[in-house]
Design a protein around this motif. Structure first.
Motif, PDB file in Angstrom:
ATOM      1  N   SER A 172       0.843  -1.193   0.000  1.00 21.52           N
ATOM      2  CA  SER A 172       0.000   0.000   0.000  1.00 21.52           C
ATOM      3  C   SER A 172       0.886   1.253   0.000  1.00 21.52           C
ATOM      4  O   SER A 172       2.087   1.167   0.234  1.00 21.52           O
ATOM      5  N   CYS A 173       0.254   2.427  -0.242  1.00 19.04           N
ATOM      6  CA  CYS A 173       1.050   3.631  -0.492  1.00 19.04           C
ATOM      7  C   CYS A 173       1.672   4.202   0.779  1.00 19.04           C
ATOM      8  O   CYS A 173       2.697   4.875   0.733  1.00 19.04           O
ATOM      9  N   GLY A 174       1.040   3.956   1.934  1.00 17.46           N
ATOM     10  CA  GLY A 174       1.587   4.448   3.192  1.00 17.46           C
ATOM     11  C   GLY A 174       1.288   5.916   3.462  1.00 17.46           C
ATOM     12  O   GLY A 174       1.685   6.439   4.502  1.00 17.46           O
ATOM     13  N   LYS A 175       0.588   6.576   2.546  1.00 21.57           N
ATOM     14  CA  LYS A 175       0.394   8.031   2.688  1.00 21.57           C
ATOM     15  C   LYS A 175      -1.076   8.457   2.727  1.00 21.57           C
ATOM     16  O   LYS A 175      -1.379   9.527   3.228  1.00 21.57           O
ATOM     17  N   CYS A 176      -1.953   7.642   2.189  1.00 18.77           N
ATOM     18  CA  CYS A 176      -3.353   8.084   2.076  1.00 18.77           C
ATOM     19  C   CYS A 176      -4.050   7.947   3.433  1.00 18.77           C
ATOM     20  O   CYS A 176      -3.501   7.388   4.380  1.00 18.77           O
ATOM     21  N   SER A 177      -5.273   8.435   3.528  1.00 19.68           N
ATOM     22  CA  SER A 177      -5.975   8.431   4.817  1.00 19.68           C
ATOM     23  C   SER A 177      -6.213   6.995   5.293  1.00 19.68           C
ATOM     24  O   SER A 177      -6.144   6.712   6.485  1.00 19.68           O
ATOM     25  N   TYR A 178      -6.474   6.061   4.377  1.00 23.46           N
ATOM     26  CA  TYR A 178      -6.697   4.668   4.783  1.00 23.46           C
ATOM     27  C   TYR A 178      -5.419   4.071   5.367  1.00 23.46           C
ATOM     28  O   TYR A 178      -5.434   3.411   6.405  1.00 23.46           O
ATOM     29  N   CYS A 179      -4.309   4.328   4.700  1.00 19.55           N
ATOM     30  CA  CYS A 179      -3.029   3.817   5.197  1.00 19.55           C
ATOM     31  C   CYS A 179      -2.727   4.417   6.568  1.00 19.55           C
ATOM     32  O   CYS A 179      -2.310   3.710   7.486  1.00 19.55           O
ATOM     33  N   LEU A 180      -2.962   5.716   6.711  1.00 24.58           N
ATOM     34  CA  LEU A 180      -2.636   6.389   7.966  1.00 24.58           C
ATOM     35  C   LEU A 180      -3.546   5.934   9.104  1.00 24.58           C
ATOM     36  O   LEU A 180      -3.154   5.938  10.262  1.00 24.58           O
ATOM     37  N   LEU A 185      -7.527  -1.001   2.433  1.00 21.99           N
ATOM     38  CA  LEU A 185      -8.466  -0.194   1.643  1.00 21.99           C
ATOM     39  C   LEU A 185      -7.757   0.847   0.783  1.00 21.99           C
ATOM     40  O   LEU A 185      -8.403   1.611   0.070  1.00 21.99           O
ATOM     41  N   CYS A 186      -6.428   0.893   0.846  1.00 23.33           N
ATOM     42  CA  CYS A 186      -5.649   1.861   0.062  1.00 23.33           C
ATOM     43  C   CYS A 186      -5.993   1.732  -1.423  1.00 23.33           C
ATOM     44  O   CYS A 186      -5.965   0.637  -1.988  1.00 23.33           O
ATOM     45  N   GLU A 187      -6.312   2.869  -2.043  1.00 20.07           N
ATOM     46  CA  GLU A 187      -6.690   2.813  -3.460  1.00 20.07           C
ATOM     47  C   GLU A 187      -5.491   2.643  -4.377  1.00 20.07           C
ATOM     48  O   GLU A 187      -5.643   2.327  -5.546  1.00 20.07           O
TER      49      GLU A 187
HETATM   50 ZN   LIG Z   1      -2.591   4.270   0.853  1.00 19.25          ZN
END
Ligand SMILES: [Zn+2]
Ligand SMILES: [Zn+2]
Length: 339
Positions: A94-102, A108-110
């Motif tokens: 996952s990206c580690g930066k989006c609201s889901y990751c945080l 759920l990371c898009e």
């Molecule tokens: Zn993410």
């Protein structure tokens, strides 16, 4: 060092190619894959990479996401993992930066790049895989890479049991005793649930469910699924519209229906009955933050994950392995490829 990669070049046809091993970035490790489990989703794309025209899949693609192996090289920033470590790879990066990751719900990371899932940027059916160290988990010495590969489907079962809040004292119904049904069963048993009914259409799977700790099994092809007291938690793992349709009647007032299986057809559903019981429907998408726990449960002997493996094929026989897994769904509970 030569990589061997199994490409799905046409529906139901793999070709093994030799190529250079992948480049390694500073935060990645290079893993020599030892075991890859074949999952229901792999079989879905193997049979029809576009899934009935739903996806715009361009062949060739690389399948496989349930994998474990030995680290052969590490990037310059990597400190948590060493060369020679036995590891399981969590396949969704996952990206580690989006609201889901945080929020910690990184499933759920898009922007997730999940092995062997659209848009098919990565897959594990190859000898060498480069993977971020942060999604690579060291296995204890006494665990095998076979068990390591099974951590992925086990993570689904544990996450499902968390979402349903499985706990001692709850009555549980698991619909479907395929790999994910049995993983959910083992997760519930490990949480101390003792009242677990499992249904399936095949006796061999139900025997396995009994062995793994079910208190009761029902073969839905011969017996009606009923319970006078009904169930606190129902896990639907079969992905079948007909089992889903039964759940409003089977659930207890205030109960929880956990949708684990992927239902690909429309379902006629009695929401009125569900409403009168104020029961919850809970969906499940993969898992997040489960690998450490899953590895500890297996390492500590609490979850005999190895039991679900029905067949082992050498990597070179990838075509035979998928053919068997696809055509003998009843006999092939979990087919694993081995290097
Ligand atoms: Zn993410
Ligand atoms: Zn899987």
């Amino acid at each position: 060092m030569v990589n061997k990669v199994a490409y799905l070049t046409k529906p139901k046809v793999f070709e093994i190619c030799e190529e250079e091993p992948p480049e390694l970035s500073d935060d990645e490790v290079l893993v020599e894959i030892k075991h890859v489990g074949i999952c229901g989703s792999d079989l879905l794309f193997y049979n029809d990479p576009t899934v009935g025209g739903e996806l715009d899949t361009k062949l060739p693609i690389i399948l496989g996401h349930e994998c474990a192996g030995i680290v052969v090289k590490i990037g310059s920033n990597v400190q948590s993992i060493q060369v020679g470590d036995k590891v399981a790879l969590e396949p969704g990066i996952s990206c580690g930066k989006c609201s889901y990751c945080l929020e910690g719900r990184y499933n759920l990371c898009e922007k997730v790049n999940f092995m062997a899932a659209p848009p098919f940027k990565a897959g594990a059916l190859k000898r060498y895989v480069s993977h971020p160290a942060s999604f690579t988990y060291k296995l204890p010495d006494h665990m095998t890479t076979m068990e390591g590969a099974l951590i992925e489907p086990l993570a689904v079962g544990i996450h499902a049991s968390d979402r349903g809040m499985a706990a001692p004292g709850k009555s549980v119904l698991i619909m479907g005793a395929g790999c994910i049904g049995l993983m959910t069963l083992m997760a519930c048993v490990a949480k101390g649930v003792t009242d677990i009914t499992v249904t399936d259409l095949f006796d061999n799977r139900l025997e396995m469910a009994m062995k793994l700790g079910a208190s009761k099994v029902i073969n839905g092809s011969r017996e009606e699924i009923t319970s006078s007291s009904r169930y606190d938690i129902i896990f639907e793992t079969a992905g079948s519209s007909s089992t889903v349709a039964m759940t409003p009647n089977l659930i207890r007032r205030g109960g929880k229906l956990v949708m684990v299986g992927n239902v690909h057809t429309n379902v006629l559903y009695d929401f009125n009955t569900l409403n009168q019981k104020e029961a919850d429907i809970i969906s499940v998408f993969r898992y997040a933050n489960i690998y450490h726990q899953a590895i500890q449960l297996v390492a500590g002997g609490r979850i005999p994950v190895r039991e679900v493996v029905s067949n082992i094929y050498p990597f070179n026989e990838v075509n035979q392995a998928f053919d068997f897994a696809f055509n003998k769904k009843m006999a092939s509970l979990k087919v694993v490829l081995e290097f």
